[in-house]
Design a protein around this motif. Structure first.
Motif, PDB file in Angstrom:
ATOM      1  N   GLY A  29       0.783  -1.227   0.000  1.00  0.00           N
ATOM      2  CA  GLY A  29       0.000   0.000   0.000  1.00  0.00           C
ATOM      3  C   GLY A  29       0.815   1.278   0.000  1.00  0.00           C
ATOM      4  O   GLY A  29       0.380   2.289  -0.544  1.00  0.00           O
ATOM      5  N   PHE A  30       1.970   1.266   0.635  1.00  0.00           N
ATOM      6  CA  PHE A  30       2.818   2.463   0.628  1.00  0.00           C
ATOM      7  C   PHE A  30       3.596   2.524  -0.688  1.00  0.00           C
ATOM      8  O   PHE A  30       3.435   1.673  -1.567  1.00  0.00           O
ATOM      9  CB  PHE A  30       3.773   2.470   1.835  1.00  0.00           C
ATOM     10  CG  PHE A  30       4.743   1.317   1.868  1.00  0.00           C
ATOM     11  CD1 PHE A  30       5.928   1.348   1.142  1.00  0.00           C
ATOM     12  CD2 PHE A  30       4.474   0.187   2.641  1.00  0.00           C
ATOM     13  CE1 PHE A  30       6.813   0.290   1.165  1.00  0.00           C
ATOM     14  CE2 PHE A  30       5.359  -0.880   2.675  1.00  0.00           C
ATOM     15  CZ  PHE A  30       6.529  -0.824   1.928  1.00  0.00           C
ATOM     16  N   GLY A  31       4.454   3.515  -0.821  1.00  0.00           N
ATOM     17  CA  GLY A  31       5.243   3.613  -2.042  1.00  0.00           C
ATOM     18  C   GLY A  31       6.376   4.601  -1.888  1.00  0.00           C
ATOM     19  O   GLY A  31       6.630   5.134  -0.792  1.00  0.00           O
ATOM     20  N   PHE A  32       7.067   4.845  -2.980  1.00  0.00           N
ATOM     21  CA  PHE A  32       8.159   5.808  -3.024  1.00  0.00           C
ATOM     22  C   PHE A  32       8.001   6.651  -4.281  1.00  0.00           C
ATOM     23  O   PHE A  32       7.456   6.192  -5.284  1.00  0.00           O
ATOM     24  CB  PHE A  32       9.518   5.099  -3.065  1.00  0.00           C
ATOM     25  CG  PHE A  32       9.856   4.339  -1.811  1.00  0.00           C
ATOM     26  CD1 PHE A  32      10.598   4.934  -0.805  1.00  0.00           C
ATOM     27  CD2 PHE A  32       9.409   3.034  -1.635  1.00  0.00           C
ATOM     28  CE1 PHE A  32      10.906   4.237   0.362  1.00  0.00           C
ATOM     29  CE2 PHE A  32       9.706   2.325  -0.487  1.00  0.00           C
ATOM     30  CZ  PHE A  32      10.460   2.930   0.520  1.00  0.00           C
ATOM     31  N   VAL A  33       8.479   7.873  -4.218  1.00  0.00           N
ATOM     32  CA  VAL A  33       8.548   8.709  -5.416  1.00  0.00           C
ATOM     33  C   VAL A  33      10.011   8.782  -5.830  1.00  0.00           C
ATOM     34  O   VAL A  33      10.862   9.264  -5.079  1.00  0.00           O
ATOM     35  CB  VAL A  33       7.990  10.120  -5.173  1.00  0.00           C
ATOM     36  CG1 VAL A  33       8.183  10.992  -6.419  1.00  0.00           C
ATOM     37  CG2 VAL A  33       6.511  10.049  -4.814  1.00  0.00           C
ATOM     38  N   GLN A  34      10.285   8.264  -7.027  1.00  0.00           N
ATOM     39  CA  GLN A  34      11.644   8.288  -7.562  1.00  0.00           C
ATOM     40  C   GLN A  34      11.853   9.618  -8.263  1.00  0.00           C
ATOM     41  O   GLN A  34      11.271   9.894  -9.306  1.00  0.00           O
ATOM     42  CB  GLN A  34      11.853   7.129  -8.535  1.00  0.00           C
ATOM     43  CG  GLN A  34      13.257   7.078  -9.135  1.00  0.00           C
ATOM     44  CD  GLN A  34      13.401   5.960 -10.155  1.00  0.00           C
ATOM     45  OE1 GLN A  34      12.680   4.964 -10.108  1.00  0.00           O
ATOM     46  NE2 GLN A  34      14.308   6.133 -11.104  1.00  0.00           N
ATOM     47  N   THR A  35      12.705  10.462  -7.683  1.00  0.00           N
ATOM     48  CA  THR A  35      12.913  11.806  -8.228  1.00  0.00           C
ATOM     49  C   THR A  35      14.187  11.915  -9.052  1.00  0.00           C
ATOM     50  O   THR A  35      14.363  12.877  -9.790  1.00  0.00           O
ATOM     51  CB  THR A  35      12.974  12.850  -7.099  1.00  0.00           C
ATOM     52  OG1 THR A  35      14.060  12.516  -6.220  1.00  0.00           O
ATOM     53  CG2 THR A  35      11.675  12.882  -6.313  1.00  0.00           C
ATOM     54  N   GLY A  36      15.079  10.933  -8.920  1.00  0.00           N
ATOM     55  CA  GLY A  36      16.335  10.957  -9.669  1.00  0.00           C
ATOM     56  C   GLY A  36      16.344   9.918 -10.764  1.00  0.00           C
ATOM     57  O   GLY A  36      15.411   9.133 -10.920  1.00  0.00           O
ATOM     58  N   ALA A  37      17.447   9.907 -11.517  1.00  0.00           N
ATOM     59  CA  ALA A  37      17.572   8.958 -12.630  1.00  0.00           C
ATOM     60  C   ALA A  37      17.823   7.544 -12.129  1.00  0.00           C
ATOM     61  O   ALA A  37      17.482   6.575 -12.790  1.00  0.00           O
ATOM     62  CB  ALA A  37      18.709   9.391 -13.552  1.00  0.00           C
ATOM     63  N   VAL A  38      18.414   7.435 -10.929  1.00  0.00           N
ATOM     64  CA  VAL A  38      18.774   6.130 -10.386  1.00  0.00           C
ATOM     65  C   VAL A  38      17.795   5.749  -9.285  1.00  0.00           C
ATOM     66  O   VAL A  38      17.618   6.490  -8.316  1.00  0.00           O
ATOM     67  CB  VAL A  38      20.214   6.138  -9.828  1.00  0.00           C
ATOM     68  CG1 VAL A  38      20.576   4.769  -9.264  1.00  0.00           C
ATOM     69  CG2 VAL A  38      21.197   6.544 -10.910  1.00  0.00           C
ATOM     70  N   LYS A  39      17.162   4.584  -9.430  1.00  0.00           N
ATOM     71  CA  LYS A  39      16.198   4.108  -8.443  1.00  0.00           C
ATOM     72  C   LYS A  39      16.867   3.949  -7.085  1.00  0.00           C
ATOM     73  O   LYS A  39      17.926   3.352  -6.966  1.00  0.00           O
ATOM     74  CB  LYS A  39      15.604   2.777  -8.901  1.00  0.00           C
ATOM     75  CG  LYS A  39      14.511   2.238  -7.989  1.00  0.00           C
ATOM     76  CD  LYS A  39      13.941   0.949  -8.551  1.00  0.00           C
ATOM     77  CE  LYS A  39      12.889   0.364  -7.618  1.00  0.00           C
ATOM     78  NZ  LYS A  39      12.333  -0.892  -8.142  1.00  0.00           N
ATOM     79  N   GLY A  40      16.210   4.512  -6.058  1.00  0.00           N
ATOM     80  CA  GLY A  40      16.705   4.368  -4.699  1.00  0.00           C
ATOM     81  C   GLY A  40      17.610   5.490  -4.247  1.00  0.00           C
ATOM     82  O   GLY A  40      17.810   5.694  -3.051  1.00  0.00           O
ATOM     83  N   GLU A  41      18.159   6.269  -5.200  1.00  0.00           N
ATOM     84  CA  GLU A  41      19.167   7.272  -4.844  1.00  0.00           C
ATOM     85  C   GLU A  41      18.549   8.471  -4.114  1.00  0.00           C
ATOM     86  O   GLU A  41      19.096   8.937  -3.107  1.00  0.00           O
ATOM     87  CB  GLU A  41      19.891   7.740  -6.105  1.00  0.00           C
ATOM     88  CG  GLU A  41      21.174   8.463  -5.824  1.00  0.00           C
ATOM     89  CD  GLU A  41      21.984   8.702  -7.092  1.00  0.00           C
ATOM     90  OE1 GLU A  41      23.176   8.385  -7.086  1.00  0.00           O
ATOM     91  OE2 GLU A  41      21.419   9.187  -8.093  1.00  0.00           O
ATOM     92  N   HIS A  42      17.426   8.975  -4.606  1.00  0.00           N
ATOM     93  CA  HIS A  42      16.774  10.122  -3.963  1.00  0.00           C
ATOM     94  C   HIS A  42      15.285   9.857  -3.763  1.00  0.00           C
ATOM     95  O   HIS A  42      14.459  10.777  -3.822  1.00  0.00           O
ATOM     96  CB  HIS A  42      16.961  11.390  -4.807  1.00  0.00           C
ATOM     97  CG  HIS A  42      18.384  11.726  -5.106  1.00  0.00           C
ATOM     98  ND1 HIS A  42      19.262  12.160  -4.136  1.00  0.00           N
ATOM     99  CD2 HIS A  42      19.102  11.664  -6.257  1.00  0.00           C
ATOM    100  CE1 HIS A  42      20.455  12.371  -4.683  1.00  0.00           C
ATOM    101  NE2 HIS A  42      20.383  12.069  -5.966  1.00  0.00           N
ATOM    102  N   ASP A  43      14.901   8.620  -3.515  1.00  0.00           N
ATOM    103  CA  ASP A  43      13.487   8.272  -3.401  1.00  0.00           C
ATOM    104  C   ASP A  43      12.873   8.847  -2.121  1.00  0.00           C
ATOM    105  O   ASP A  43      13.530   8.915  -1.075  1.00  0.00           O
ATOM    106  CB  ASP A  43      13.308   6.748  -3.406  1.00  0.00           C
ATOM    107  CG  ASP A  43      13.658   6.135  -4.760  1.00  0.00           C
ATOM    108  OD1 ASP A  43      13.977   6.906  -5.677  1.00  0.00           O
ATOM    109  OD2 ASP A  43      13.625   4.903  -4.883  1.00  0.00           O
TER     110      ASP A  43
END
Length: 695
Positions: free
Chosen positions: A79-93
């Motif tokens: 149910g939760f999630g992350f917003v990927q703001t950078g080109a690399v997944k996990g780097e600035h999520d």
């Protein structure tokens, strides 16, 4: 500075507050000495792209700023999630709790407000979904009189209720659903029935639709094609270099239908004259036409094991834009004068017309090189001159730092019903390398030419690896007992070359090659020339495939415009600057989407092939190591997981730097050869599970 940049700068500086958009547009238009309509159009586009956000009624900010950011929502089954703001997944999520997602589903583009930042990361809430999902794929369930779709995407943690549809569907059908959103509530309407849930072809089609890829073209695009002449007219040949009497030919794969590049060569006293002749697609696909809009949206042709989804309708891609044997075709030619050392000493880029004398295949050409007669014998002299030049170019590439990882692609074998029965590794031969060498050289020459001209352009960019990535590679290689030279201050291709030489011919060569490849950044399109690290080139673009890649078509138009005009106005240069930026961004996005779809379809067919081999034993190489097990690759390129519980019982410690699982009695590390037994092949998840077999 483009209009977008000017508007962005004004809002960023002032955080504009106005009663009514009309007043705001008037203010910006007056400040920039532009018409209100032009400002309105660009402003709306920026709002749709998430570059501007109305933080409260009448107050606008740029994104990112003021604690807001934009990105892609990565959903989670819980149910939760992350917003990927950078080109690399996990780097600035940015973490988003389940009650603050605004009903966003996996893959949608959102604006997120950052509420908290800690040493562990950021947490926020979604305040706007600026690009919603158009559709999704799933399987129909029924509860009482109501139908629901269970999404194939397991990152969407809920079923979606279906409303009435003109299409008939039933329980267990795999369907495409149009997503309907009312505030935070979702519903869906069936727009396509793909087949039954366990039908592998329906699954393949489902993956394709999940990535919003389609075989058919809109009616207005087809209507536009119908108006085009399917043969070259005499008037179209005017002011073009006539090469129809030259020995020009194509070399492609056995099954190729669209031939967008042809080659020619002449020996001279000083070296060679090499011609690379590319289909002049820009002559038929005009800017801002329906054809162009569709090509921009598609961005690229997408290649699956048994089919192709073309960027352009087949009447063009396989017809008048295809450099078929024995017919006149319009081309853009890059004709290069090359000395005996392989250096380009002069060149000409021009509009031309050619008539291919032969449609050759890689196998035919390679057979000729190996002493066998084939259709390629027709142009034997040219081909051996090309082979000679290709070897010179290859030697130069290696000397300059070119990186060739030699990782073969997979090739599927299908039965008469269109179902995969085997998969093998496809090997590159001398003919493949020859064409690759010539295309790379033409791409380099064209890119350098337009960088020097200072005209806005689309470049193929591959930046240098991040130092931390290469440090991890160094640690891994030293864990294998390899003495690795210290990292230089500036990472250059020749350092990678030195690492490749250290493992040349060793048992672990292919694994180290893959580790090195994974450490590199991903190539992308930009309207800035930043060079190409992997090719060790200062200038590079994609010029040679306008039938199947939009960036190539973009620069073809720019080339043609500069050939017809002595100089471009300042306004035109600004327009091209904005368009090359947009084309680069869109082309990079569509390329990544296509690659992901291709990979998922490959994984589906691999799982399908392996499902009848459960219980069989295989030799495998450990291709990746994690805390929960090891991934292994079979000889045919199929990969799967050996979970830690399916390894010999031991107390394992995951040593990330050395990429190994260390137990008291057993050690499993990247590159190790082990025997495994297939225990599960799931075509629904496209995953394979193996167990370790002693010996």
């Amino acid at each position: 500075m483009t209009l977008r940049d000017k508007i962005y700068e004004m809002i960023s500086k002032d955080s504009l507050v106005y009663k009514g958009l009309d007043n705001l547009f008037c203010y910006i238009a007056k400040s920039l000495s532009l018409t209100k309509d032009k400002v309105s159009l660009e402003f709306d586009k920026m709002m749709q792209n998430g570059d501007i956000f109305e933080i409260r009624k009448g107050k606008y900010i740029t994104i990112p700023s003021h604690g807001y950011a934009k990105g892609v929502f990565l959903g989670n089954a819980k149910g939760f999630g992350f917003v990927q703001t950078g080109a690399v997944k996990g780097e600035h999520d940015i973490f988003v709790p389940g009650n603050k997602t605004l009903g966003a589903i996996d893959g949608e583009k959102v604006i997120v407000k950052i509420n908290a930042q800690t040493s562990e990361g950021s947490e926020g809430e979604i305040v706007k979904i600026y690009k919603s999902a158009n559709s999704l794929v799933g399987v129909v369930n029924q509860v009482g009189d109501h139908f629901f779709v269970q999404p194939d995407n397991n990152h969407i943690p809920f079923d979606i209720r279906l409303i009435k549809s003109e299409l008939k569907f039933a329980k267990d059908d795999r369907v495409v659903v149009k997503v309907l959103r009312h505030k935070e509530k979702l519903s869906g309407q069936v727009i396509e029935v793909l087949g039954k849930s366990d039908d592998v072809k329906a699954m393949e089609k489902g993956i394709i639709r999940e990535h919003e890829l389609y075989e058919s073209f809109p009616d207005d695009v087809i209507a536009e094609c119908d108006k085009l002449s399917m043969s070259v007219k005499a008037c179209q040949k005017k002011n073009r270099l006539d090469l129809t009497k030259e020995e020009i030919f194509t070399i492609d794969g056995e099954d190729a239908q669209d031939f967008d590049d042809a080659v020619s060569i002449k020996r001279t006293g000083k070296g060679y004259i090499l011609g690379v002749h590319i289909a002049d697609v820009g002559e038929y696909v005009k800017k801002d036409s329906s054809l162009d809009e569709e090509a921009f949206n598609r961005g690229t042709s997408v290649y699956f094991p048994k089919s192709v989804l073309p960027m352009l309708p087949e009447v063009l891609s396989n017809g008048v834009c295809s450099l078929q044997e024995g017919v006149d075709r319009l081309t853009l030619s890059c004709i290069m004068e090359i000395d005996k050392n392989g250096k380009v000493v002069n060149y000409q880029i021009c509009e031309s017309v050619i008539k291919s004398v032969a449609r050759l295949t890689y196998n035919q050409v390679n057979d000729l090189f190996n002493g066998k007669e084939s259709k390629a014998s027709k142009v034997k002299k040219s081909l051996f001159n090309m082979l000679e030049l290709s070897k010179i170019l290859q030697a130069n590439k290696i000397k300059n730092g070119y990186l060739d990882f030699e990782i073969p692609e997979c090739e599927f074998i299908f039965d008469e019903e269109g179902k995969a029965i085997d998969v093998v590794k496809r090997e590159r031969n001398a003919a493949h390398r020859l064409i690759e060498d010539f295309m790379v050289l033409a791409n380099e020459v064209v890119a350098k030419s337009f960088k020097i001209k200072g005209v806005p352009f689309v470049y193929r960019v591959h930046e240098a690896p991040r130092k931390e990535k290469l440090t991890a590679v160094k640690d891994f290689m030293e864990g294998l007992g390899i003495s690795v030279p210290n990292l230089p201050e500036e990472i250059k291709p020749d350092y990678y070359q030195s690492l490749l030489k250290l493992v040349d011919g060793k048992d672990y060569e292919s694994i180290v090659n893959k580790v090195l490849l994974r450490s590199m950044q991903k190539a992308k399109y930009m309207n800035k020339n930043l060079g190409h690290f992997g090719l060790a080139l200062e200038y590079y673009c994609h010029f040679t495939s306008p039938i199947r890649r939009y960036p190539d078509l973009t620069i073809h138009r720019i080339i043609k415009e500069t050939l017809h005009k002595k100089a471009l106005s300042k306004t035109r240069m600004e327009e091209l600057g904005l368009f090359t930026f947009e084309a680069s961004e869109q082309s990079s996005l569509t390329e990544r989407n296509a690659e992901k779809a291709e990979r998922e379809v490959d994984d589906l067919w691999k799982a399908y092939i392996m499902k009848d081999k459960i219980g069989q034993e295989f030799e495998a190489t450990i291709s990746s190591v994690t805390s929960y097990g090891v991934f292994v690759e079979l000889e045919n390129g199929v990969e799967g997981l050996v979970r830690i519980e399916d390894l010999p019982q031991d107390g394992y410690l995951f040593l990330e730097k050395q990429l190994k699982l260390q137990g008291q009695n057993h050690t499993f590390r990247l590159g190790d050869r082990i025997n495994v037994i297939l225990i599960k092949a799931n075509i629904f998840t496209r995953k394979l599970d193996f167990a370790y077999k002693k010996g």
